[in-house]
Motif scaffolding. Structure first.
Motif, PDB file in Angstrom:
ATOM      1  N   TRP A  61       0.836  -1.204   0.000  1.00 44.30           N
ATOM      2  CA  TRP A  61       0.000   0.000   0.000  1.00 44.30           C
ATOM      3  C   TRP A  61       0.873   1.258   0.000  1.00 44.30           C
ATOM      4  O   TRP A  61       0.661   2.185  -0.781  1.00 44.30           O
ATOM      5  N   LEU A  62       1.851   1.276   0.897  1.00 46.13           N
ATOM      6  CA  LEU A  62       2.731   2.440   0.996  1.00 46.13           C
ATOM      7  C   LEU A  62       3.535   2.647  -0.280  1.00 46.13           C
ATOM      8  O   LEU A  62       3.750   3.790  -0.704  1.00 46.13           O
ATOM      9  N   GLU A  63       3.975   1.563  -0.904  1.00 45.61           N
ATOM     10  CA  GLU A  63       4.708   1.677  -2.174  1.00 45.61           C
ATOM     11  C   GLU A  63       3.838   2.336  -3.239  1.00 45.61           C
ATOM     12  O   GLU A  63       4.321   3.128  -4.048  1.00 45.61           O
ATOM     13  N   GLU A  64       2.554   2.007  -3.239  1.00 43.66           N
ATOM     14  CA  GLU A  64       1.649   2.553  -4.253  1.00 43.66           C
ATOM     15  C   GLU A  64       1.352   4.031  -4.030  1.00 43.66           C
ATOM     16  O   GLU A  64       1.372   4.822  -4.969  1.00 43.66           O
ATOM     17  N   PHE A  65       1.081   4.417  -2.791  1.00 39.93           N
ATOM     18  CA  PHE A  65       0.621   5.775  -2.529  1.00 39.93           C
ATOM     19  C   PHE A  65       1.695   6.719  -1.988  1.00 39.93           C
ATOM     20  O   PHE A  65       1.508   7.936  -2.012  1.00 39.93           O
ATOM     21  N   TYR A  66       2.791   6.179  -1.511  1.00 37.84           N
ATOM     22  CA  TYR A  66       3.890   6.995  -0.972  1.00 37.84           C
ATOM     23  C   TYR A  66       5.231   6.473  -1.501  1.00 37.84           C
ATOM     24  O   TYR A  66       6.116   6.105  -0.721  1.00 37.84           O
ATOM     25  N   PRO A  67       5.403   6.436  -2.823  1.00 37.19           N
ATOM     26  CA  PRO A  67       6.615   5.826  -3.390  1.00 37.19           C
ATOM     27  C   PRO A  67       7.905   6.556  -3.024  1.00 37.19           C
ATOM     28  O   PRO A  67       8.929   5.907  -2.780  1.00 37.19           O
ATOM     29  N   LYS A  68       7.908   7.870  -2.970  1.00 35.05           N
ATOM     30  CA  LYS A  68       9.136   8.600  -2.630  1.00 35.05           C
ATOM     31  C   LYS A  68       9.554   8.317  -1.194  1.00 35.05           C
ATOM     32  O   LYS A  68      10.729   8.101  -0.906  1.00 35.05           O
ATOM     33  N   GLN A  69       8.578   8.303  -0.296  1.00 36.70           N
ATOM     34  CA  GLN A  69       8.887   8.015   1.099  1.00 36.70           C
ATOM     35  C   GLN A  69       9.390   6.584   1.269  1.00 36.70           C
ATOM     36  O   GLN A  69      10.297   6.331   2.070  1.00 36.70           O
ATOM     37  N   MET A  70       8.814   5.657   0.515  1.00 39.59           N
ATOM     38  CA  MET A  70       9.263   4.268   0.605  1.00 39.59           C
ATOM     39  C   MET A  70      10.656   4.093   0.007  1.00 39.59           C
ATOM     40  O   MET A  70      11.435   3.261   0.478  1.00 39.59           O
TER      41      MET A  70
END
Length: 90
Positions: A61-70
């Protein structure tokens, strides 16, 4: 040498929530226990339902919606692993 990533993992939290009418949905994430968190991202209702029912893993989920942060998260984990390996070798 295997390194237990859990021992130095960076905390990540994520949630989904609707507007008052339950029409529009958003997701919000927090990295490294930061109080403010990241900016909310509008999502589809069906996505929220899948997440609520644990049909999507948190990191996916985080990779999809927060890729820069991940990307920053993965880089920090790799740097920490390298430092631990260098400390064990040296």
């Amino acid at each position: 040498m295997d390194i237990d990533i859990q021992s130095f993992d960076i905390p990540r939290a994520v949630t989904v929530y609707p507007d008052r009418a339950g029409v529009r949905w958003w997701t919000k994430a927090w990295f490294n226990n930061r109080e403010e968190g990241e900016a909310s991202v509008e999502i589809e209702r069906e996505q929220a339902i899948r997440f609520i029912h644990d049909n999507i893993e948190k990191d996916v989920w985080l990779e999809e919606f927060y890729p820069k942060q991940m990307e920053i998260y993965h880089n920090a984990i790799e740097q920490t692993k390298e430092q631990l390996l260098m400390n064990r070798i040296g």
